[in-house]
Design a protein around this motif. Structure first.
Motif, PDB file in Angstrom:
ATOM      1  N   GLU A 110    -105.668 -25.787 -15.280  1.00 44.43           N
ATOM      2  CA  GLU A 110    -104.471 -25.369 -15.992  1.00 44.43           C
ATOM      3  C   GLU A 110    -103.786 -24.241 -15.229  1.00 44.43           C
ATOM      4  O   GLU A 110    -104.439 -23.269 -14.830  1.00 44.43           O
ATOM      5  N   ARG A 111    -102.503 -24.393 -15.020  1.00 41.53           N
ATOM      6  CA  ARG A 111    -101.745 -23.350 -14.325  1.00 41.53           C
ATOM      7  C   ARG A 111    -101.847 -22.033 -15.076  1.00 41.53           C
ATOM      8  O   ARG A 111    -101.650 -21.985 -16.292  1.00 41.53           O
ATOM      9  N   LYS A 112    -102.154 -20.939 -14.352  1.00 40.98           N
ATOM     10  CA  LYS A 112    -102.336 -19.642 -14.990  1.00 40.98           C
ATOM     11  C   LYS A 112    -101.108 -18.743 -14.887  1.00 40.98           C
ATOM     12  O   LYS A 112    -101.008 -17.764 -15.625  1.00 40.98           O
ATOM     13  N   SER A 113    -100.205 -19.072 -13.990  1.00 37.74           N
ATOM     14  CA  SER A 113     -99.025 -18.228 -13.828  1.00 37.74           C
ATOM     15  C   SER A 113     -97.923 -19.018 -13.134  1.00 37.74           C
ATOM     16  O   SER A 113     -98.178 -20.040 -12.508  1.00 37.74           O
ATOM     17  N   VAL A 114     -96.717 -18.515 -13.265  1.00 34.35           N
ATOM     18  CA  VAL A 114     -95.566 -19.039 -12.536  1.00 34.35           C
ATOM     19  C   VAL A 114     -94.841 -17.841 -11.949  1.00 34.35           C
ATOM     20  O   VAL A 114     -94.589 -16.855 -12.658  1.00 34.35           O
ATOM     21  N   GLY A 115     -94.519 -17.922 -10.676  1.00 37.52           N
ATOM     22  CA  GLY A 115     -93.857 -16.783 -10.051  1.00 37.52           C
ATOM     23  C   GLY A 115     -92.926 -17.193  -8.938  1.00 37.52           C
ATOM     24  O   GLY A 115     -92.926 -18.339  -8.483  1.00 37.52           O
ATOM     25  N   VAL A 116     -92.128 -16.249  -8.509  1.00 43.01           N
ATOM     26  CA  VAL A 116     -91.231 -16.458  -7.376  1.00 43.01           C
ATOM     27  C   VAL A 116     -91.095 -15.124  -6.656  1.00 43.01           C
ATOM     28  O   VAL A 116     -91.122 -14.056  -7.279  1.00 43.01           O
ATOM     29  N   GLU A 117     -91.012 -15.179  -5.340  1.00 38.43           N
ATOM     30  CA  GLU A 117     -90.855 -13.954  -4.565  1.00 38.43           C
ATOM     31  C   GLU A 117     -89.998 -14.235  -3.354  1.00 38.43           C
ATOM     32  O   GLU A 117     -89.800 -15.385  -2.962  1.00 38.43           O
ATOM     33  N   THR A 118     -89.458 -13.171  -2.780  1.00 34.54           N
ATOM     34  CA  THR A 118     -88.623 -13.318  -1.592  1.00 34.54           C
ATOM     35  C   THR A 118     -88.984 -12.250  -0.576  1.00 34.54           C
ATOM     36  O   THR A 118     -89.180 -11.080  -0.923  1.00 34.54           O
ATOM     37  N   VAL A 175     -81.476  -7.583  -6.082  1.00 32.01           N
ATOM     38  CA  VAL A 175     -82.211  -8.801  -5.730  1.00 32.01           C
ATOM     39  C   VAL A 175     -82.730  -9.508  -6.981  1.00 32.01           C
ATOM     40  O   VAL A 175     -82.939 -10.722  -6.985  1.00 32.01           O
ATOM     41  N   MET A 176     -82.929  -8.749  -8.069  1.00 32.10           N
ATOM     42  CA  MET A 176     -83.626  -9.260  -9.244  1.00 32.10           C
ATOM     43  C   MET A 176     -82.943 -10.440  -9.946  1.00 32.10           C
ATOM     44  O   MET A 176     -83.627 -11.384 -10.359  1.00 32.10           O
ATOM     45  N   PRO A 177     -81.623 -10.449 -10.142  1.00 29.15           N
ATOM     46  CA  PRO A 177     -81.025 -11.550 -10.915  1.00 29.15           C
ATOM     47  C   PRO A 177     -81.343 -12.932 -10.358  1.00 29.15           C
ATOM     48  O   PRO A 177     -81.674 -13.851 -11.113  1.00 29.15           O
ATOM     49  N   GLN A 178     -81.268 -13.087  -9.033  1.00 25.96           N
ATOM     50  CA  GLN A 178     -81.567 -14.384  -8.437  1.00 25.96           C
ATOM     51  C   GLN A 178     -83.028 -14.762  -8.642  1.00 25.96           C
ATOM     52  O   GLN A 178     -83.361 -15.914  -8.935  1.00 25.96           O
ATOM     53  N   LEU A 179     -83.918 -13.776  -8.496  1.00 22.93           N
ATOM     54  CA  LEU A 179     -85.346 -14.038  -8.696  1.00 22.93           C
ATOM     55  C   LEU A 179     -85.622 -14.472 -10.135  1.00 22.93           C
ATOM     56  O   LEU A 179     -86.365 -15.430 -10.382  1.00 22.93           O
ATOM     57  N   ILE A 180     -85.039 -13.752 -11.090  1.00 22.21           N
ATOM     58  CA  ILE A 180     -85.274 -14.062 -12.502  1.00 22.21           C
ATOM     59  C   ILE A 180     -84.710 -15.432 -12.857  1.00 22.21           C
ATOM     60  O   ILE A 180     -85.325 -16.204 -13.601  1.00 22.21           O
ATOM     61  N   ARG A 230     -88.227 -22.415 -12.800  1.00 22.11           N
ATOM     62  CA  ARG A 230     -89.593 -22.893 -12.533  1.00 22.11           C
ATOM     63  C   ARG A 230     -90.406 -22.999 -13.819  1.00 22.11           C
ATOM     64  O   ARG A 230     -91.183 -23.935 -13.995  1.00 22.11           O
ATOM     65  N   VAL A 231     -90.255 -22.019 -14.710  1.00 19.53           N
ATOM     66  CA  VAL A 231     -90.960 -22.075 -15.987  1.00 19.53           C
ATOM     67  C   VAL A 231     -90.516 -23.307 -16.773  1.00 19.53           C
ATOM     68  O   VAL A 231     -91.333 -24.027 -17.351  1.00 19.53           O
ATOM     69  N   THR A 232     -89.222 -23.561 -16.771  1.00 18.05           N
ATOM     70  CA  THR A 232     -88.690 -24.718 -17.499  1.00 18.05           C
ATOM     71  C   THR A 232     -89.225 -26.023 -16.930  1.00 18.05           C
ATOM     72  O   THR A 232     -89.558 -26.954 -17.663  1.00 18.05           O
TER      73      THR A 232
END
Length: 358
Positions: A239-247, A262-267, A273-275
């Motif tokens: 089971e996936r434990k997390s979802v994330g994105v980084e740059t 930088v945050m708005p694009q990441l969020i 990805r969560v969806t």
């Protein structure tokens, strides 16, 4: 007694590139991002490793180690296709498969009757069939327990295999360095070394109560592993434990305002990805990650039952307090996922308007 095989593809991404582009064979190559964009090496072939190039290394540094290194952009769709073909090979031998990544997996072949039920012969057949289907080589480790199978798969690379029989375990683990045990990272290994513990035999002879007091639950695990004990069955449903994105940023940034820009694009990307992959899973925490110009990193997390955009910015401010004058080279956001439920969870809060600061 189980029969466990750990199959690990040899320099998988790089091997796929050399298969598809024969002109790359025999040359040092690495799959990764461009050096002028702060890229990082995903994997490299054995020719590149002779120069000290390694996974997770900055591409710019890798090129300093190996000026003739050929950087190849990744083709994830092709790697996934090859991984699916490899999975189909596994399924011809067993239903008990625990994938660890696109290029490695555990197989429990205890009940497989092919090749006279010999795990050694089964591993040889799997590796041969993988080569016939994909043109790629694999290495394998065979043992009665998971962690020893994983260690064994690294002992005769590339394109080889190593068998640890039940009778071999007591002698094999005696001289086994603790750093080889999955779960023992550099920090834990350093703590163990300060206690005079370097090998499994050292742990066998050490006071077990002291280990448990010092390391808690992991102390129990360490004591078991030092004796070659690993009761874990394969986890066939992960089971996936997390979802994330980084740059990774093209240039270091130094101020809170620059990070906020930088945050708005990441969020937004995190929300997508969560969806896509976890929309029916509730969250239990939010996390912000920073990597500094000295390659050290910090993470700040906070428990949360629903995603709050404002909380990400609060965590960013706390993370920036740890900057100590260093530049920021990477910024990431993620959410931790609780057990699956029917409660949909997605990022729907509006992104705040920001003063970009530059």
């Amino acid at each position: 007694m189980r029969k466990i095989i750990h199959v690990d593809m040899d320099c998988f991404y790089a091997a796929v590139e050399m298969r598809d582009f024969p002109e790359l064979r025999g040359k040092p190559i690495a799959v990764g991002g461009r050096s002028d964009r702060r890229g990082v090496i995903s994997t490299c072939n054995y020719e590149a490793r002779q120069f000290g190039v390694r996974s997770a290394m900055a591409s710019a540094y890798a090129l300093r180690l190996c000026p003739d290194l050929i950087l190849v952009p990744g083709r994830m769709d092709v790697y996934k296709q090859a991984s699916a073909q490899i999975r189909q090979v596994f399924e011809r031998y067993t239903d008990l498969i625990e994938p660890l990544s696109l290029d490695e997996a555990y197989l429990d072949v205890t009940d497989c009757q092919l090749h006279r039920g010999s795990a050694t012969l089964i591993a040889e057949a799997i590796r041969q069939e993988i080569f016939e289907v994909t043109g790629l080589t694999a290495s394998a480790g065979i043992a009665p327990v998971k962690f020893l199978a994983k260690i064994a798969s690294d002992l005769n690379k590339p394109n080889g295999q190593f068998v640890i029989t039940p009778e071999m375990i007591p002698e094999f683990v005696k001289s086994l360095p603790l750093i080889k045990i999955p779960g023992v990272g550099k920090v834990t290994a350093s703590k163990l070394e300060q206690m005079g513990l370097l090998t499994c035999e050292d742990v066998q002879n050490y006071n077990h109560e002291t280990l448990i007091q010092r390391f808690g639950k992991f102390g129990h695990v360490l004591i078991e592993r030092a004796q070659g004990i690993d009761p874990r069955a394969l986890s066939t449903h992960r089971e996936r434990k997390s979802v994330g994105v980084e740059t990774t940023l093209a240039k270091d940034i130094h101020t809170l305002e620059q990070c906020k820009a930088v945050m708005p694009q990441l969020i937004q990307e995190l929300g997508a990805r969560v969806t896509r992959s976890a929309k029916s899973r509730p969250i239990h925490k939010q996390v912000v990650k920073l990597k500094f110009d000295d390659f050290k990193q910090t993470t700040i997390e906070h428990r949360s039952d629903e995603v709050s955009v404002n909380l990400f910015y609060q965590l960013l401010e706390q993370a920036m307090d740890r900057r100590e004058g260093r530049g920021i080279r990477l910024l990431g956001v993620s959410v931790g996922l609780a057990s699956a439920s029917n409660s949909p969870q997605q990022i729907s809060a509006p992104t705040p308007q920001l003063d970009l600061g530059f």
